[in-house]
Design a protein around this motif. Structure first.
Motif, PDB file in Angstrom:
ATOM      1  N   ASP B  91     -25.016 -14.267 -42.195  1.00 24.07           N
ATOM      2  CA  ASP B  91     -25.535 -13.117 -41.462  1.00 24.07           C
ATOM      3  C   ASP B  91     -24.548 -11.969 -41.600  1.00 24.07           C
ATOM      4  O   ASP B  91     -23.401 -12.167 -42.001  1.00 24.07           O
ATOM      5  CB  ASP B  91     -25.765 -13.470 -39.981  1.00 24.07           C
ATOM      6  CG  ASP B  91     -24.475 -13.734 -39.227  1.00 24.07           C
ATOM      7  OD1 ASP B  91     -24.136 -14.915 -39.041  1.00 24.07           O
ATOM      8  OD2 ASP B  91     -23.785 -12.763 -38.846  1.00 24.07           O
ATOM      9  N   LEU B  92     -25.023 -10.782 -41.248  1.00 27.49           N
ATOM     10  CA  LEU B  92     -24.188  -9.574 -41.363  1.00 27.49           C
ATOM     11  C   LEU B  92     -23.787  -9.067 -39.979  1.00 27.49           C
ATOM     12  O   LEU B  92     -23.468  -7.901 -39.806  1.00 27.49           O
ATOM     13  CB  LEU B  92     -24.940  -8.483 -42.129  1.00 27.49           C
ATOM     14  CG  LEU B  92     -25.331  -8.853 -43.572  1.00 27.49           C
ATOM     15  CD1 LEU B  92     -26.231  -7.779 -44.173  1.00 27.49           C
ATOM     16  CD2 LEU B  92     -24.093  -9.039 -44.435  1.00 27.49           C
ATOM     17  N   GLY B  93     -23.802  -9.959 -39.020  1.00 28.85           N
ATOM     18  CA  GLY B  93     -23.463  -9.572 -37.649  1.00 28.85           C
ATOM     19  C   GLY B  93     -21.962  -9.558 -37.413  1.00 28.85           C
ATOM     20  O   GLY B  93     -21.158  -9.627 -38.340  1.00 28.85           O
ATOM     21  N   ARG B  94     -21.605  -9.491 -36.137  1.00 28.61           N
ATOM     22  CA  ARG B  94     -20.190  -9.469 -35.749  1.00 28.61           C
ATOM     23  C   ARG B  94     -19.509 -10.773 -36.143  1.00 28.61           C
ATOM     24  O   ARG B  94     -20.147 -11.830 -36.121  1.00 28.61           O
ATOM     25  CB  ARG B  94     -20.069  -9.353 -34.229  1.00 28.61           C
ATOM     26  CG  ARG B  94     -20.667  -8.106 -33.637  1.00 28.61           C
ATOM     27  CD  ARG B  94     -20.536  -8.238 -32.111  1.00 28.61           C
ATOM     28  NE  ARG B  94     -21.243  -7.175 -31.437  1.00 28.61           N
ATOM     29  CZ  ARG B  94     -21.483  -7.157 -30.126  1.00 28.61           C
ATOM     30  NH1 ARG B  94     -21.085  -8.182 -29.368  1.00 28.61           N
ATOM     31  NH2 ARG B  94     -22.103  -6.155 -29.571  1.00 28.61           N
ATOM     32  N   PRO B  95     -18.205 -10.694 -36.413  1.00 29.27           N
ATOM     33  CA  PRO B  95     -17.470 -11.946 -36.657  1.00 29.27           C
ATOM     34  C   PRO B  95     -17.284 -12.720 -35.355  1.00 29.27           C
ATOM     35  O   PRO B  95     -17.430 -12.160 -34.263  1.00 29.27           O
ATOM     36  CB  PRO B  95     -16.115 -11.456 -37.188  1.00 29.27           C
ATOM     37  CG  PRO B  95     -15.962 -10.078 -36.670  1.00 29.27           C
ATOM     38  CD  PRO B  95     -17.343  -9.500 -36.510  1.00 29.27           C
ATOM     39  N   PHE B  96     -16.945 -13.983 -35.489  1.00 30.34           N
ATOM     40  CA  PHE B  96     -16.589 -14.749 -34.296  1.00 30.34           C
ATOM     41  C   PHE B  96     -15.285 -14.191 -33.728  1.00 30.34           C
ATOM     42  O   PHE B  96     -14.382 -13.825 -34.483  1.00 30.34           O
ATOM     43  CB  PHE B  96     -16.414 -16.229 -34.634  1.00 30.34           C
ATOM     44  CG  PHE B  96     -17.718 -16.958 -34.758  1.00 30.34           C
ATOM     45  CD1 PHE B  96     -18.344 -17.468 -33.632  1.00 30.34           C
ATOM     46  CD2 PHE B  96     -18.322 -17.104 -35.990  1.00 30.34           C
ATOM     47  CE1 PHE B  96     -19.562 -18.119 -33.741  1.00 30.34           C
ATOM     48  CE2 PHE B  96     -19.541 -17.764 -36.107  1.00 30.34           C
ATOM     49  CZ  PHE B  96     -20.153 -18.270 -34.980  1.00 30.34           C
ATOM     50  N   PRO B  97     -15.161 -14.141 -32.407  1.00 27.94           N
ATOM     51  CA  PRO B  97     -13.924 -13.645 -31.801  1.00 27.94           C
ATOM     52  C   PRO B  97     -12.724 -14.442 -32.314  1.00 27.94           C
ATOM     53  O   PRO B  97     -12.768 -15.674 -32.332  1.00 27.94           O
ATOM     54  CB  PRO B  97     -14.137 -13.894 -30.300  1.00 27.94           C
ATOM     55  CG  PRO B  97     -15.614 -13.973 -30.125  1.00 27.94           C
ATOM     56  CD  PRO B  97     -16.149 -14.549 -31.418  1.00 27.94           C
ATOM     57  N   GLY B  98     -11.698 -13.716 -32.744  1.00 30.89           N
ATOM     58  CA  GLY B  98     -10.508 -14.387 -33.246  1.00 30.89           C
ATOM     59  C   GLY B  98     -10.684 -14.958 -34.641  1.00 30.89           C
ATOM     60  O   GLY B  98      -9.781 -15.601 -35.175  1.00 30.89           O
ATOM     61  N   GLY B  99     -11.861 -14.751 -35.219  1.00 35.41           N
ATOM     62  CA  GLY B  99     -12.095 -15.234 -36.580  1.00 35.41           C
ATOM     63  C   GLY B  99     -12.269 -16.741 -36.682  1.00 35.41           C
ATOM     64  O   GLY B  99     -12.263 -17.293 -37.785  1.00 35.41           O
TER      65      GLY B  99
END
Lengths: 120, 154
Positions: B91-99
């Motif tokens: 997906d092109l959404g936000r990354p997971f917090p902290g990667g």
């Protein structure tokens, strides 16, 4: 959300007609339960025998309904199908509810007589 | 992994390839299409349920957090792999917090009459999958999820 309810003895049996309680309908499920629960009863039995799938949103909604009803009016579950049962067991939420094999077992059970409650 | 090698070992089942809108109704349709696809033709009901739970959590997580209920596209590829099914979700959404992927701590039913109403999703994903790998690059989230039928729950 397709819901129908019936008063039997001290229980309000609420049967879910939809096959899924998931992220797409969790809010509608809570609204429909709130509406159904306006009929007074000592306890509410949620008959899930027609529900083949429940995800974490659906599980959260069931827990939310239980909390809204409050400690004086228990929400009990009946007729868990295999995948639904698995979600309750894995998350240990099966220990939070009295769970009956089916709706008639739920009706037969009265206060304080749990027909089936898995040790957790 | 070369496609040919998979093909020989797994009997040349064509991979599942889906692209769909990031909303909960499209996720439902994608799950139905996945369960009906030949990659899962040999799955029993228990494994099919396992796949459905994990994918529902992963995909709805993208809808609600990755795209934050905005518009976007999710791509799902699945193929047989080592007796299980390997899914790749992008997906092109936000990354997971902290990667990194959420830890998915086991829910605590509690004894105070106040059980949690959320936080089940990543616990279920981790509990029911046998491998997970996440990579963020070029504005894209790529998650590999391996599901194995023999995954023990006890």
């Amino acid at each position: 959300m397709d819901v129908n309810s019936e008063r039997v003895g001290d229980a309000l049996i609420v049967r879910i007609g939809d096959e899924r309680i998931d992220a797409a309908v969790a809010i509608h499920f809570k609204d429909a339960m709130r509406e159904a629960a306006r009929t007074p009863s000592r306890r509410v039995v949620l008959d899930l025998s027609g529900v083949g799938f429940l995800d974490s949103s659906g599980l959260g909604a069931v827990v939310g309904v239980m909390k809204e009803l409050g400690p004086g009016r228990p929400l009990e579950l009946a007729g868990l199908t295999p995948t639904v049962d698995r979600v309750f067991r894995l998350t240990r939420m099966d220990s939070v509810f009295t769970i009956h094999a089916d709706a008639s077992a739920a009706v037969a059970a009265t206060a304080g007589q749990d027909v089936r409650r898995d040790a957790g | 992994m070369p496609v040919e090698a998979t093909c020989v070992r797994e009997g040349c089942v064509r991979p599942l390839r889906l692209a769909f809108a990031a909303d909960s109704h499209a996720v439902r349709q994608a799950l139905a299409a996945t369960l009906a696809h030949p990659v899962l033709a040999q799955a029993d009901l228990t494994f099919a349920g396992q796949v459905e739970i994990v994918l529902a959590e992963v995909l709805n997580n993208i809808v609600e957090h990755g795209y934050a209920n905005g518009s976007g596209t999710i791509r799902l590829v699945g193929r047989r792999h080592r007796g299980g099914v390997l899914f790749r979700i992008t997906d092109l959404g936000r990354p997971f917090p902290g990667g990194t992927l959420p830890e998915g701590q086991p829910p605590d039913p509690g004894s105070d009459g106040n059980p949690p109403e959320g936080g089940f999703g990543w616990f279920l994903i981790r509990r029911l999958s046998c491998a997970l790998r996440y990579r963020r690059g070029q504005g894209r989230n790529r998650l590999l999820v391996l599901l194995c039928p023999e995954q023990s729950e006890n």
